[in-house]
Design a protein around this motif. Structure first.
Motif, PDB file in Angstrom:
ATOM      1  N   VAL A 131     -47.318   0.230  -3.177  1.00  0.00           N
ATOM      2  CA  VAL A 131     -48.492  -0.395  -2.571  1.00  0.00           C
ATOM      3  C   VAL A 131     -48.022  -1.093  -1.295  1.00  0.00           C
ATOM      4  CG1 VAL A 131     -50.359  -2.058  -2.835  1.00  0.00           C
ATOM      5  CG2 VAL A 131     -49.546  -0.790  -4.830  1.00  0.00           C
ATOM      6  N   PHE A 132     -48.624  -0.767  -0.170  1.00  0.00           N
ATOM      7  CA  PHE A 132     -48.226  -1.352   1.108  1.00  0.00           C
ATOM      8  C   PHE A 132     -49.205  -2.469   1.476  1.00  0.00           C
ATOM      9  CE2 PHE A 132     -46.097   2.698   1.120  1.00  0.00           C
ATOM     10  CZ  PHE A 132     -44.866   2.417   1.715  1.00  0.00           C
ATOM     11  N   GLU A 133     -48.665  -3.647   1.679  1.00  0.00           N
ATOM     12  CA  GLU A 133     -49.476  -4.811   2.035  1.00  0.00           C
ATOM     13  C   GLU A 133     -49.440  -5.009   3.552  1.00  0.00           C
ATOM     14  OE1 GLU A 133     -49.048  -8.428   0.001  1.00  0.00           O
ATOM     15  OE2 GLU A 133     -49.209  -7.555  -2.007  1.00  0.00           O
ATOM     16  N   ILE A 134     -50.633  -5.090   4.159  1.00  0.00           N
ATOM     17  CA  ILE A 134     -50.773  -5.255   5.610  1.00  0.00           C
ATOM     18  C   ILE A 134     -51.793  -6.356   5.846  1.00  0.00           C
ATOM     19  CG2 ILE A 134     -51.225  -4.088   7.794  1.00  0.00           C
ATOM     20  CD1 ILE A 134     -50.896  -1.422   6.227  1.00  0.00           C
ATOM     21  N   SER A 135     -51.509  -7.267   6.752  1.00  0.00           N
ATOM     22  CA  SER A 135     -52.438  -8.375   6.997  1.00  0.00           C
ATOM     23  C   SER A 135     -53.705  -7.873   7.677  1.00  0.00           C
ATOM     24  CB  SER A 135     -51.775  -9.452   7.866  1.00  0.00           C
ATOM     25  OG  SER A 135     -51.616  -9.000   9.185  1.00  0.00           O
ATOM     26  N   GLU A 136     -54.791  -8.572   7.419  1.00  0.00           N
ATOM     27  CA  GLU A 136     -56.077  -8.214   8.025  1.00  0.00           C
ATOM     28  C   GLU A 136     -55.995  -8.261   9.547  1.00  0.00           C
ATOM     29  OE1 GLU A 136     -60.710  -9.823   8.046  1.00  0.00           O
ATOM     30  OE2 GLU A 136     -59.148 -10.951   7.028  1.00  0.00           O
ATOM     31  N   ALA A 169     -35.667   2.704  -2.881  1.00  0.00           N
ATOM     32  CA  ALA A 169     -34.519   2.835  -3.781  1.00  0.00           C
ATOM     33  C   ALA A 169     -34.743   2.023  -5.057  1.00  0.00           C
ATOM     34  CB  ALA A 169     -33.252   2.367  -3.066  1.00  0.00           C
ATOM     35  N   LEU A 170     -35.331   0.842  -4.929  1.00  0.00           N
ATOM     36  CA  LEU A 170     -35.617   0.020  -6.103  1.00  0.00           C
ATOM     37  C   LEU A 170     -36.667   0.682  -6.990  1.00  0.00           C
ATOM     38  CD1 LEU A 170     -35.056  -2.687  -7.514  1.00  0.00           C
ATOM     39  CD2 LEU A 170     -36.867  -3.704  -6.112  1.00  0.00           C
ATOM     40  N   ALA A 171     -37.677   1.291  -6.383  1.00  0.00           N
ATOM     41  CA  ALA A 171     -38.702   1.994  -7.162  1.00  0.00           C
ATOM     42  C   ALA A 171     -38.097   3.145  -7.945  1.00  0.00           C
ATOM     43  CB  ALA A 171     -39.803   2.497  -6.235  1.00  0.00           C
ATOM     44  N   ALA A 172     -37.112   3.812  -7.368  1.00  0.00           N
ATOM     45  CA  ALA A 172     -36.459   4.914  -8.066  1.00  0.00           C
ATOM     46  C   ALA A 172     -35.686   4.410  -9.291  1.00  0.00           C
ATOM     47  CB  ALA A 172     -35.519   5.656  -7.119  1.00  0.00           C
ATOM     48  N   ARG A 173     -35.154   3.184  -9.215  1.00  0.00           N
ATOM     49  CA  ARG A 173     -34.387   2.639 -10.341  1.00  0.00           C
ATOM     50  C   ARG A 173     -35.279   1.989 -11.393  1.00  0.00           C
ATOM     51  NH1 ARG A 173     -31.273   0.833  -5.894  1.00  0.00           N
ATOM     52  NH2 ARG A 173     -32.003  -1.331  -6.160  1.00  0.00           N
ATOM     53  N   LEU A 174     -36.537   1.717 -11.044  1.00  0.00           N
ATOM     54  CA  LEU A 174     -37.464   1.072 -11.978  1.00  0.00           C
ATOM     55  C   LEU A 174     -38.679   1.972 -12.184  1.00  0.00           C
ATOM     56  CD1 LEU A 174     -37.354  -2.536 -10.450  1.00  0.00           C
ATOM     57  CD2 LEU A 174     -36.093  -1.713 -12.439  1.00  0.00           C
ATOM     58  N   PRO A 175     -38.559   2.980 -13.011  1.00  0.00           N
ATOM     59  CA  PRO A 175     -39.621   3.990 -13.130  1.00  0.00           C
ATOM     60  C   PRO A 175     -40.937   3.453 -13.696  1.00  0.00           C
ATOM     61  CG  PRO A 175     -37.952   4.296 -14.828  1.00  0.00           C
ATOM     62  CD  PRO A 175     -37.406   3.267 -13.895  1.00  0.00           C
ATOM     63  N   ASN A 176     -40.909   2.289 -14.323  1.00  0.00           N
ATOM     64  CA  ASN A 176     -42.136   1.757 -14.921  1.00  0.00           C
ATOM     65  C   ASN A 176     -42.799   0.661 -14.080  1.00  0.00           C
ATOM     66  OD1 ASN A 176     -41.816   3.395 -17.246  1.00  0.00           O
ATOM     67  ND2 ASN A 176     -40.334   1.920 -18.077  1.00  0.00           N
ATOM     68  N   GLN A 177     -42.296   0.472 -12.880  1.00  0.00           N
ATOM     69  CA  GLN A 177     -42.811  -0.595 -12.029  1.00  0.00           C
ATOM     70  C   GLN A 177     -43.569  -0.025 -10.835  1.00  0.00           C
ATOM     71  OE1 GLN A 177     -42.699  -3.910 -12.175  1.00  0.00           O
ATOM     72  NE2 GLN A 177     -40.860  -4.601 -13.256  1.00  0.00           N
ATOM     73  N   THR A 178     -44.708  -0.656 -10.501  1.00  0.00           N
ATOM     74  CA  THR A 178     -45.407  -0.392  -9.253  1.00  0.00           C
ATOM     75  C   THR A 178     -45.086  -1.546  -8.306  1.00  0.00           C
ATOM     76  OG1 THR A 178     -47.206   0.780 -10.355  1.00  0.00           O
ATOM     77  CG2 THR A 178     -47.655  -0.075  -8.154  1.00  0.00           C
ATOM     78  N   LEU A 179     -44.572  -1.230  -7.122  1.00  0.00           N
ATOM     79  CA  LEU A 179     -44.033  -2.244  -6.229  1.00  0.00           C
ATOM     80  C   LEU A 179     -44.861  -2.356  -4.952  1.00  0.00           C
ATOM     81  CD1 LEU A 179     -40.231  -1.391  -6.551  1.00  0.00           C
ATOM     82  CD2 LEU A 179     -41.575  -3.016  -7.898  1.00  0.00           C
ATOM     83  N   GLY A 180     -45.038  -3.578  -4.493  1.00  0.00           N
ATOM     84  CA  GLY A 180     -45.760  -3.835  -3.247  1.00  0.00           C
ATOM     85  C   GLY A 180     -44.796  -4.136  -2.121  1.00  0.00           C
ATOM     86  N   ILE A 181     -44.982  -3.487  -0.972  1.00  0.00           N
ATOM     87  CA  ILE A 181     -44.090  -3.621   0.180  1.00  0.00           C
ATOM     88  C   ILE A 181     -44.886  -4.206   1.339  1.00  0.00           C
ATOM     89  CG2 ILE A 181     -42.519  -2.416   1.733  1.00  0.00           C
ATOM     90  CD1 ILE A 181     -42.438  -0.132  -0.346  1.00  0.00           C
ATOM     91  N   ASN A 182     -44.411  -5.332   1.874  1.00  0.00           N
ATOM     92  CA  ASN A 182     -45.091  -5.952   3.011  1.00  0.00           C
ATOM     93  C   ASN A 182     -44.676  -5.278   4.313  1.00  0.00           C
ATOM     94  OD1 ASN A 182     -46.637  -8.547   2.155  1.00  0.00           O
ATOM     95  ND2 ASN A 182     -44.748  -8.594   0.961  1.00  0.00           N
ATOM     96  N   LEU A 183     -45.662  -4.946   5.127  1.00  0.00           N
ATOM     97  CA  LEU A 183     -45.416  -4.407   6.467  1.00  0.00           C
ATOM     98  C   LEU A 183     -45.964  -5.402   7.484  1.00  0.00           C
ATOM     99  CD1 LEU A 183     -46.409  -0.636   6.042  1.00  0.00           C
ATOM    100  CD2 LEU A 183     -44.135  -1.661   5.888  1.00  0.00           C
ATOM    101  N   SER A 184     -45.146  -5.768   8.449  1.00  0.00           N
ATOM    102  CA  SER A 184     -45.572  -6.735   9.459  1.00  0.00           C
ATOM    103  C   SER A 184     -46.562  -6.108  10.433  1.00  0.00           C
ATOM    104  CB  SER A 184     -44.361  -7.270  10.221  1.00  0.00           C
ATOM    105  OG  SER A 184     -43.782  -6.245  10.999  1.00  0.00           O
ATOM    106  N   ALA A 185     -47.324  -6.973  11.109  1.00  0.00           N
ATOM    107  CA  ALA A 185     -48.304  -6.495  12.093  1.00  0.00           C
ATOM    108  C   ALA A 185     -47.622  -5.733  13.215  1.00  0.00           C
ATOM    109  CB  ALA A 185     -49.097  -7.672  12.647  1.00  0.00           C
TER     110      ALA A 185
END
Length: 616
Positions: free
Chosen positions: A496-501, A453-469
């Motif tokens: 961009v989805f951030e996932i731990s090694e 929803a935030l990405a839809a409101r900010l068309p000029n932003q690339t956002l990173g989303i953390n996903l837990s293990a």
């Protein structure tokens, strides 16, 4: 043969025999001493490995380097892959090496295998000064013995026959005394037990403050639980010196060290009877552990801590906040739960309003008093349900700054949770409790929905989303994420989805499936905390992430750490060869930024560049 000549030869033989025997016994005693020191080093390091809880190789090597003087230290995986290596040449001890070798004592590095963490530690203790002293003592012993050998000839040559005859007994006495004195070399500074205690003490003491460290706290608390049969009354206090990093950046690390030392001195001067045990948990946290504490005692300790810290900050004209989290528990709790409660209390202390830079929160797990809020451990399930139902979370952004025009960058989203009465909750604790109470997947879905929803409101932003293990290893969540992204495919190229090694390593099949579907939807993937696991680049070549984000432990004081510089330079080269951009997080100083730029990383993130802030 004349009598004087016969007596002279006898004296010479006795002196020579005495010299050889003294030399032999000297190095035999020295070999026992060195062997004891080697054994105590080994016992202390094995003890440190046994108490190493984090599994973080970087932390382990720092603990070994700080706790022991090791001219040679090598930490590697059991398969031989080197994780850390340092070596300082020790010279001038060749004679000692040869002499000790006659008694089966080797100066070669000792190897310890840690099967639990899959590590192999090779080290050599710092023995150069001791061995050089032994060599000098041995040389003096040889010179004194040589004088005893030559003395009979001197006396025969310069004294009459009659005096020679009368000097036989004194000469034998001198030889005997020299033999007795040289048989027992300089006594060892300590027996094996004393040396072991000394080395263990070094391993369990914080070198900056002289206080017992986290390892000693873990040992003490486990002993307390065992002796109390897992039921006891105690007060646990965490004193967190916030903004230590700001002091280090603005005034230098020496000022930061002085701040911590003075805070330790203030805590030592509380004057409590009985005095609680005081520890330094990590670079910003101290803790107190008071057995058999009542609510009245806890309140008294809280008052004294508040006054002591406020007095110190006012005296030094400091505005850096200090937060006190107190946990009064009347039933034995597991160490992890106790630390979680203290972290919760610290989070609530931050929300306290009032004058001054010191704030505290006292949590009492038995009595429902004014110090207790609506979310005690037994109410966590309800608290999590409230967060999910009423969407009690917000997202802050911290940008990853690109270092060249070709670098692709984005803004990482950091989640903050609130209770129904708008109290800020510790993020890590909320996620941990959600995993324990089977609410993690629902919470992750809510975070993803908010981010989209935030990405839809900010068309000029690339956002990173953390996903837990825990979420990325849940097949139902992976299937839901695929369906959810299919509904907003036009936004996926800005996610961009951030996932731990380590999170990716739990289930390689599901991890590859997740990355494939994210790429198919047009999203990108960052493998964060890179360097903390043991994943090979072959695995990354198969997964094909877009970014790897180096763990923050590799960037701290990178300008002075040659091993980390080498590691990052190698990672950048290998990653670029397979088309992966390398990012560095936790950049907190200009020197760190400059060094990382010279190592050709593609992007930087940290408080030195920008702090998390609202995006709307």
């Amino acid at each position: 043969m004349k009598l004087p000549t016969r007596l002279s030869l006898l004296s010479w033989s006795c002196a020579l025999l005495s010299a050889v025997l003294s030399f032999w016994l000297f190095w035999q005693s020295a070999a026992i001493q060195i062997s004891q020191l080697q054994q105590t080093h080994q016992a202390a390091i094995q003890q440190l490995l046994a108490n190493h809880l984090t599994g973080d190789t970087k932390i382990l090597t720092r603990q070994l380097s700080v706790s022991f003087q090791l001219p040679y230290l090598k930490v590697s995986q059991l398969d031989g892959a080197v994780l850390h290596e340092q070596e300082t040449t020790e010279s001038g001890i060749e004679l000692a090496g040869i002499a000790l070798g006659l008694f089966g004592v080797s100066l070669q590095p000792t190897e310890i295998r840690d099967e639990l963490h899959g590590l192999k530690v090779s080290y050599s203790p710092a023995l150069q000064m001791l061995l050089q002293q032994l060599q000098w003592q041995s040389l003096l012993l040889c010179l004194s013995s040589a004088l005893l050998v030559l003395l009979p000839f001197y006396r025969v040559k310069n004294q009459p026959m009659r005096k020679q005859a009368h000097s036989i007994h004194p000469m034998e006495t001198v030889a005997h005394q020299a033999e007795v004195q040289s048989v027992v070399p300089t006594p060892a500074p300590a027996t094996g037990t004393t040396a072991a205690d000394y080395l263990l003490e070094l391993a369990l003491v914080d070198q900056l403050t002289g206080l017992p460290n986290r390892q000693q706290f873990v040992r003490s608390y486990e002993t307390l639980l065992k002796n109390a049969n897992a039921v006891h009354h105690c007060l646990f206090v965490v004193i967190r010196c916030e903004n230590l990093n700001d002091i280090n950046q603005q005034q230098g690390y020496i000022a930061g060290d002085l701040y911590i030392k003075e805070m330790a001195d203030q805590l030592r001067q509380l004057g409590l009877d009985p005095a609680p045990a005081l520890f330094r948990l990590n670079h910003t946290d101290f803790c107190l552990l008071q057995e058999d504490a009542s609510l009245e005692q806890a309140q008294q300790i809280a008052k004294m801590l508040l006054q002591q810290c406020q007095h110190y900050l006012q005296q030094k004209d400091l505005t850096h906040p200090v937060h006190l989290g107190l946990v009064l528990t009347h039933q034995g709790k597991a160490l992890g739960e106790l630390l979680a409660l203290a972290d919760t209390a610290i989070g609530l202390a931050r929300q306290q309003h009032g004058k001054g830079s010191v704030r505290l929160y006292l949590y009492n797990d038995q009595e429902h008093s004014a110090h207790q809020t609506s979310f005690s451990p037994q109410n966590w399930r309800q608290l999590l349900d409230d967060i999910i139902e009423h969407q009690l979370l917000s997202l802050l952004g911290q940008m990853v700054q690109p270092l060249n025009k070709a670098s692709r960058s984005y803004t990482e989203l950091l989640v903050r949770f609130r209770s129904k009465d708008e109290q800020l909750l510790p993020t890590a604790l909320v996620l941990d409790m959600a995993a324990k109470l089977d609410r993690l997947v629902e919470l992750e879905k809510l975070i993803v929905e908010q981010a989209i929803a935030l990405a839809a409101r900010l068309p000029n932003q690339t956002l990173g989303i953390n996903l837990s293990a825990g979420a990325v290893q849940d097949e139902q969540f992976v299937a839901w994420l695929d369906r959810r992204l299919s509904r907003d495919t036009e936004l996926c190229n800005r996610l961009v989805f951030e996932i731990s090694e380590q999170g990716l390593q739990h289930n390689l099949r599901l991890s590859k499936r997740l990355l494939d579907l994210l790429h198919q939807q047009g999203a990108r993937v960052t493998v964060e905390r890179f360097g903390m696991g043991i994943t090979s680049f072959k695995f990354f070549r198969e997964l094909k992430p877009d970014f790897v984000k180096l763990d923050g432990s590799y960037t701290r004081q990178i300008e002075d750490d040659k091993n980390n510089q080498y590691f990052i330079r190698l990672m950048v080269d290998l990653a670029h060869r397979i088309g992966i951009a390398v990012l560095a997080e936790n950049v907190e100083t200009a020197a760190e930024k400059q060094m990382l730029e010279s190592l050709l990383v593609d992007g930087l993130q940290g408080y030195y560049l920008n702090k998390p802030a609202a995006l709307e």
